[in-house]
Scaffold this active site. Structure first.
Site, mmCIF file in Angstrom:
data_model
loop_
_atom_site.group_PDB
_atom_site.id
_atom_site.type_symbol
_atom_site.label_atom_id
_atom_site.label_comp_id
_atom_site.label_asym_id
_atom_site.label_seq_id
_atom_site.Cartn_x
_atom_site.Cartn_y
_atom_site.Cartn_z
ATOM 1 N N GLU A 7 -24.187 13.796 -0.134
ATOM 2 C CA GLU A 7 -23.709 13.710 1.247
ATOM 3 C C GLU A 7 -22.558 14.845 1.532
ATOM 4 N N ASP B 172 -13.097 -1.700 -6.328
ATOM 5 C CA ASP B 172 -13.471 -0.375 -7.365
ATOM 6 C C ASP B 172 -12.940 -0.370 -8.628
ATOM 7 N N MET C 31 -19.208 0.847 -7.121
ATOM 8 C CA MET C 31 -18.050 1.264 -6.347
ATOM 9 C C MET C 31 -18.371 1.397 -4.931
ATOM 10 N N GLU D 256 -27.223 18.938 -11.428
ATOM 11 C CA GLU D 256 -27.531 17.507 -11.911
ATOM 12 C C GLU D 256 -27.586 17.516 -13.536
ATOM 13 N N HIS E 23 -41.750 -3.438 19.526
ATOM 14 C CA HIS E 23 -42.538 -2.081 19.769
ATOM 15 C C HIS E 23 -41.989 -1.429 20.866
ATOM 16 N N GLU F 264 0.985 -1.373 -0.085
ATOM 17 C CA GLU F 264 -0.014 -0.151 -0.044
ATOM 18 C C GLU F 264 0.921 1.163 0.033
ATOM 19 N N HIS G 49 -18.672 -2.136 0.913
ATOM 20 C CA HIS G 49 -19.238 -3.662 1.154
ATOM 21 C C HIS G 49 -19.109 -4.623 0.213
HETATM 22 P P1 FAD Z 1 -9.516 1.871 -2.278
HETATM 23 O O1 FAD Z 1 -10.432 1.984 -1.102
HETATM 24 O O2 FAD Z 1 -9.542 3.163 -3.270
HETATM 25 O O3 FAD Z 1 -8.097 1.528 -2.076
HETATM 26 C C1 FAD Z 1 -7.270 1.184 -2.967
HETATM 27 C C2 FAD Z 1 -5.939 1.274 -2.569
HETATM 28 O O4 FAD Z 1 -4.829 1.115 -3.379
HETATM 29 C C3 FAD Z 1 -5.485 2.827 -2.096
HETATM 30 O O5 FAD Z 1 -5.336 3.068 -1.052
HETATM 31 C C4 FAD Z 1 -4.232 3.317 -2.984
HETATM 32 O O6 FAD Z 1 -3.622 4.223 -2.440
HETATM 33 C C5 FAD Z 1 -3.857 1.945 -2.951
HETATM 34 N N1 FAD Z 1 -3.025 1.797 -4.391
HETATM 35 C C6 FAD Z 1 -3.203 1.973 -5.748
HETATM 36 N N2 FAD Z 1 -2.274 1.608 -6.678
HETATM 37 C C7 FAD Z 1 -1.260 1.507 -5.771
HETATM 38 C C8 FAD Z 1 0.014 0.919 -6.198
HETATM 39 N N3 FAD Z 1 0.226 0.765 -7.380
HETATM 40 N N4 FAD Z 1 0.728 0.406 -5.220
HETATM 41 C C9 FAD Z 1 0.270 0.350 -4.015
HETATM 42 N N5 FAD Z 1 -0.733 0.717 -3.431
HETATM 43 C C10 FAD Z 1 -1.520 1.350 -4.519
HETATM 44 N N6 FAD Z 1 -18.615 3.103 -0.009
HETATM 45 C C11 FAD Z 1 -19.611 2.702 0.805
HETATM 46 O O7 FAD Z 1 -19.995 1.533 0.812
HETATM 47 N N7 FAD Z 1 -20.408 3.443 1.917
HETATM 48 C C12 FAD Z 1 -19.980 4.801 2.091
HETATM 49 O O8 FAD Z 1 -20.504 5.023 2.909
HETATM 50 C C13 FAD Z 1 -18.823 5.431 0.930
HETATM 51 N N8 FAD Z 1 -18.433 6.570 1.118
HETATM 52 C C14 FAD Z 1 -17.681 7.268 0.350
HETATM 53 C C15 FAD Z 1 -17.400 8.348 0.388
HETATM 54 C C16 FAD Z 1 -16.751 8.951 -0.406
HETATM 55 C C17 FAD Z 1 -16.233 10.327 -0.397
HETATM 56 C C18 FAD Z 1 -15.919 8.178 -1.278
HETATM 57 C C19 FAD Z 1 -15.041 9.048 -2.274
HETATM 58 C C20 FAD Z 1 -16.178 7.151 -1.328
HETATM 59 C C21 FAD Z 1 -17.007 6.365 -0.702
HETATM 60 N N9 FAD Z 1 -17.439 4.933 -0.790
HETATM 61 C C22 FAD Z 1 -18.273 4.454 0.159
HETATM 62 C C23 FAD Z 1 -16.781 4.148 -1.857
HETATM 63 C C24 FAD Z 1 -15.565 3.433 -1.121
HETATM 64 O O9 FAD Z 1 -14.707 4.421 -0.389
HETATM 65 C C25 FAD Z 1 -15.099 2.531 -2.081
HETATM 66 O O10 FAD Z 1 -15.997 1.596 -2.826
HETATM 67 C C26 FAD Z 1 -14.001 1.500 -1.635
HETATM 68 O O11 FAD Z 1 -12.925 2.189 -0.959
HETATM 69 C C27 FAD Z 1 -13.432 0.523 -2.599
HETATM 70 O O12 FAD Z 1 -12.278 -0.332 -1.936
HETATM 71 P P2 FAD Z 1 -11.023 -0.489 -2.689
HETATM 72 O O13 FAD Z 1 -10.146 -1.346 -1.864
HETATM 73 O O14 FAD Z 1 -11.481 -1.115 -3.878
HETATM 74 O O15 FAD Z 1 -10.283 0.714 -3.327
HETATM 75 P P1 NAI Z 2 -22.332 9.055 -9.040
HETATM 76 O O1 NAI Z 2 -21.985 8.476 -10.408
HETATM 77 O O2 NAI Z 2 -22.913 8.621 -8.013
HETATM 78 O O3 NAI Z 2 -22.923 10.504 -9.566
HETATM 79 C C1 NAI Z 2 -22.453 11.528 -10.520
HETATM 80 C C2 NAI Z 2 -23.538 12.201 -11.169
HETATM 81 O O4 NAI Z 2 -22.994 13.388 -11.619
HETATM 82 C C3 NAI Z 2 -24.680 11.680 -11.994
HETATM 83 O O5 NAI Z 2 -25.920 11.791 -11.276
HETATM 84 C C4 NAI Z 2 -24.259 12.112 -13.136
HETATM 85 O O6 NAI Z 2 -25.608 12.315 -13.804
HETATM 86 C C5 NAI Z 2 -23.870 13.559 -12.737
HETATM 87 N N1 NAI Z 2 -22.969 14.318 -13.697
HETATM 88 C C6 NAI Z 2 -22.002 13.744 -14.498
HETATM 89 N N2 NAI Z 2 -21.468 14.677 -15.332
HETATM 90 C C7 NAI Z 2 -22.125 16.013 -15.219
HETATM 91 C C8 NAI Z 2 -22.128 17.224 -15.484
HETATM 92 N N3 NAI Z 2 -21.212 17.710 -16.472
HETATM 93 N N4 NAI Z 2 -23.105 18.107 -14.994
HETATM 94 C C9 NAI Z 2 -23.726 17.879 -14.293
HETATM 95 N N5 NAI Z 2 -23.830 16.764 -13.595
HETATM 96 C C10 NAI Z 2 -23.122 15.544 -14.207
HETATM 97 O O7 NAI Z 2 -20.923 9.416 -8.769
HETATM 98 P P2 NAI Z 2 -20.415 10.366 -7.362
HETATM 99 O O8 NAI Z 2 -21.282 11.078 -6.464
HETATM 100 O O9 NAI Z 2 -19.233 11.034 -7.705
HETATM 101 O O10 NAI Z 2 -19.673 8.969 -6.384
HETATM 102 C C11 NAI Z 2 -18.778 8.104 -6.973
HETATM 103 C C12 NAI Z 2 -19.156 6.915 -6.396
HETATM 104 O O11 NAI Z 2 -18.573 6.661 -4.904
HETATM 105 C C13 NAI Z 2 -20.330 6.482 -5.996
HETATM 106 O O12 NAI Z 2 -21.050 5.642 -7.317
HETATM 107 C C14 NAI Z 2 -20.506 5.420 -5.076
HETATM 108 O O13 NAI Z 2 -20.313 4.287 -5.481
HETATM 109 C C15 NAI Z 2 -19.422 5.868 -4.006
HETATM 110 N N6 NAI Z 2 -20.121 6.544 -2.933
HETATM 111 C C16 NAI Z 2 -20.815 5.882 -2.092
HETATM 112 C C17 NAI Z 2 -21.335 6.434 -0.971
HETATM 113 C C18 NAI Z 2 -22.090 5.668 -0.092
HETATM 114 O O14 NAI Z 2 -22.233 4.462 -0.212
HETATM 115 N N7 NAI Z 2 -22.720 6.372 0.896
HETATM 116 C C19 NAI Z 2 -20.721 7.835 -0.537
HETATM 117 C C20 NAI Z 2 -19.936 8.446 -1.559
HETATM 118 C C21 NAI Z 2 -19.623 7.690 -2.451
#
Ligand code: FAD
Ligand code: NAI
Length: 471
Positions: A191, A318, A324, A207, A450, A36, A327
């Site tokens: 969010e 992802d 993405m 949007e 309840h 990592e 869980h």
């Molecule tokens: P990542 O978590 O992106 O992990 C990949 C890791 O690989 C990174 O730490 C990176 O540094 C490392 N890496 C990459 N390339 C290399 C390399 N070449 N060598 C070594 N290390 C490397 N999902 C939910 O289910 N619930 C939520 O509430 C939620 N909230 C979110 C809020 C935000 C703001 C964002 C951006 C995402 C959110 N997500 C949420 C999505 C969630 O974060 C991702 O789906 C999840 O982290 C995916 O896990 P991953 O391990 O596939 O990738």
């Molecule tokens: P998203 O794909 O959920 O939403 C992006 C939105 O942007 C879409 O509705 C799209 O129509 C719109 N859009 C795209 N181009 C545009 C433009 N030029 N002008 C106006 N609107 C435009 O992507 P987001 O919100 O960036 O999140 C990415 C991923 O992160 C999510 O798909 C989710 O999997 C993960 N995530 C999950 C969370 C959770 O589980 N609570 C919290 C935050 C992120």
């Protein structure tokens, strides 16, 4: 220096996908190394995603509630002040506690952790540029790619994480912006838009589609969510596309166009959050050196057992197909290790819950109404409003409803969509029901305590084939 010993498994990426796979592999007795580069485990989710966003969502909600929702509760509050630095500190405490916890679990399960950037030399060997300087290489009988995703940039608007920000910048702004424009009304936009709106920013979400929350969200629920967020002060411009941006002046200018044609408009903001989706991250990974392919959206191509073209290299989370979500990544991690160790594994992609942690929360699992219609699948609907639920009433938190979609012949649950207090916890019950192929009658005949919010869940199930008692 190179490590001559060949590991059973080398994992690139220590996010949710990578770290869960590493722990599971350790538990299964495999010799495992996880690489990592971030300097901390837990990936996007723990460091700049799920966890810090939920910390800010929780505490900004509390602040907002203390400001606006104590009347009628017999609570008088005096001088309420925001200490943004303190709120950020609370967030950092949660994050560091959890990331360190994973390091502890690595040790406990005998996982070797290398801090550095991995790239393929060939199919079996990975070079690691160490964070502390220098280089090493590791060999694996099996390799898992779990490198995650990154924010999709908006062309022409350079991200500086101060004025033009992704979710990462939105998690650590130093002051509350006056005007925040969010490009994209998906989950991140809503969010993080909620957080800053609660803390005092004037937030406008632009949007492209005609509904917020992304395509998975049931349209009826999405409309409710929009109405409730609007009541909290978030403005929406739906059916509107941001076509270009200019951050060179004092305020940032965005050119927007109605998706249907209409006249273009210029919006201005102090801060712009780009939240138009995330894309797979494979930069610098040297996939070509292992002969691996990505599809047109940059996702590493795999088969149903997470195998890439090279069958000992698997890919999860992802960076490959599917939603993405943390869980989902976690489920794949366990399944991938089971494939390696036992030859079989399983993830039910039809039963992956989604939660949006706004207030109220929105949560769903299974199919939504527009999807069922599009596939000509017959269904019936049962709903129950929280305004008729005793616990929601005692909590003075009655916005929202539970909506269930069921097969008209067999009552089998097809999907469940909830907007309301604690929807994110309640959806676990629907997920379990769906996984077990329950009928709505099974759910309605299950005794629920309840007074609980979960009684709304039971009554919505009842409403699909009979009548709810309390509505
Ligand atoms: P990542 O978590 O992106 O992990 C990949 C890791 O690989 C990174 O730490 C990176 O540094 C490392 N890496 C990459 N390339 C290399 C390399 N070449 N060598 C070594 N290390 C490397 N999902 C939910 O289910 N619930 C939520 O509430 C939620 N909230 C979110 C809020 C935000 C703001 C964002 C951006 C995402 C959110 N997500 C949420 C999505 C969630 O974060 C991702 O789906 C999840 O982290 C995916 O896990 P991953 O391990 O596939 O990738
Ligand atoms: P998203 O794909 O959920 O939403 C992006 C939105 O942007 C879409 O509705 C799209 O129509 C719109 N859009 C795209 N181009 C545009 C433009 N030029 N002008 C106006 N609107 C435009 O992507 P987001 O919100 O960036 O999140 C990415 C991923 O992160 C999510 O798909 C989710 O999997 C993960 N995530 C999950 C969370 C959770 O589980 N609570 C919290 C935050 C992120």
């Amino acid at each position: 220096a190179s490590q001559s010993e060949e590991k059973d498994l080398v994992i690139i990426g220590g996010g949710v996908a990578g770290y869960v796979a590493a722990i599971k592999a350790g538990q299964e007795g495999l010799k495992v190394t996880c690489i990592e580069k971030r300097g901390a485990l837990g990936g996007t989710c723990l460091n700049v995603g799920c966890i810090p966003s939920k910390s800010l969502l929780n505490n900004s909600h509390l602040y907002h509630q203390i400001l606006h929702d104590t009347k009628g509760r017999g609570i008088e509050v005096g001088d309420v002040k925001l200490n943004l630095e303190g709120m950020m500190k609370a967030k950092e405490t949660s994050v560091s506690g959890l990331t360190k916890g994973i390091e502890f679990l690595f040790k406990k399960n005998g996982v070797e952790y290398i801090k550095g950037t991995g790239s393929f030399i060939n199919e079996h060997e990975i070079k690691v540029a160490l964070n502390e300087g220098g280089e090493t290489s590791v060999k694996g009988k099996n390799i898992i790619i779990a490198t995650g995703s990154e924010a999709t940039p908006f062309p022409g608007l350079e991200i500086d994480e101060k004025r033009v920000i992704t979710s990462t910048g939105a998690l650590s702004l130093e002051k509350v912006p006056e005007k925040l424009i969010v490009i994209g009304g998906g989950i991140i936009g809503l969010e993080m838009g909620s957080v800053w709106s609660r803390l005092g920013a004037k937030v406008t979400v632009v949007e492209f589609l005609n509904q917020i929350g992304g395509p998975g969200m049931d349209t009826e629920i999405s409309k409710q969510a929009q109405k409730l967020l609007k009541k909290q002060g978030v403005e929406f411009k739906l059916g509107t596309k941001v076509v270009s941006g200019d951050a060179s002046g004092e305020t940032i200018k965005l050119e927007v166009d109605s998706a249907k044609g209409g006249k273009p408009e210029t919006l201005d903001a102090d801060v712009v959050l780009v939240a138009i989706g995330r894309r797979p991250y494979t930069s610098g990974l040297g996939l070509e050196n292992a002969g691996l392919e990505v599809d047109e959206r940059g996702r590493v191509v795999i088969d149903s057992e997470y195998r890439t073209k090279a069958s000992h290299i698997r890919c999860i989370g992802d960076v490959t197909f599917g939603p993405m979500l943390a869980h989902k990544a976690e489920e794949e991690a366990v399944a991938a290790i089971e494939y390696i160790k036992k030859g079989y594994g399983h993830v039910n992609y039809g039963v992956i819950p989604s939660v949006m942690y706004t207030h109220p929360e929105v949560a769903w699992v299974g199919q939504n109404e527009q999807e069922l219609k599009a596939q000509n699948i017959p269904y019936k609907v049962g709903t129950f409003p929280f305004s008729a639920n005793s616990r929601a009433k005692t909590n003075l938190d009655t916005d929202g409803l539970v909506k269930m979609l069921a097969d008209p012949e067999t009552d089998r649950l097809l999907g469940c969509h909830i907007i309301g207090p604690n929807a994110g916890e309640m959806i676990a019950e629907a997920t379990l029901a769906l996984e077990y192929g329950a009928s709505t009658e099974d759910i309605a005949r299950t005794c629920h305590a309840h007074p609980t919010l979960a009684e709304a869940f039971k009554e919505a199930a009842m409403a699909t084939y009979s009548k709810a008692i309390h509505f």
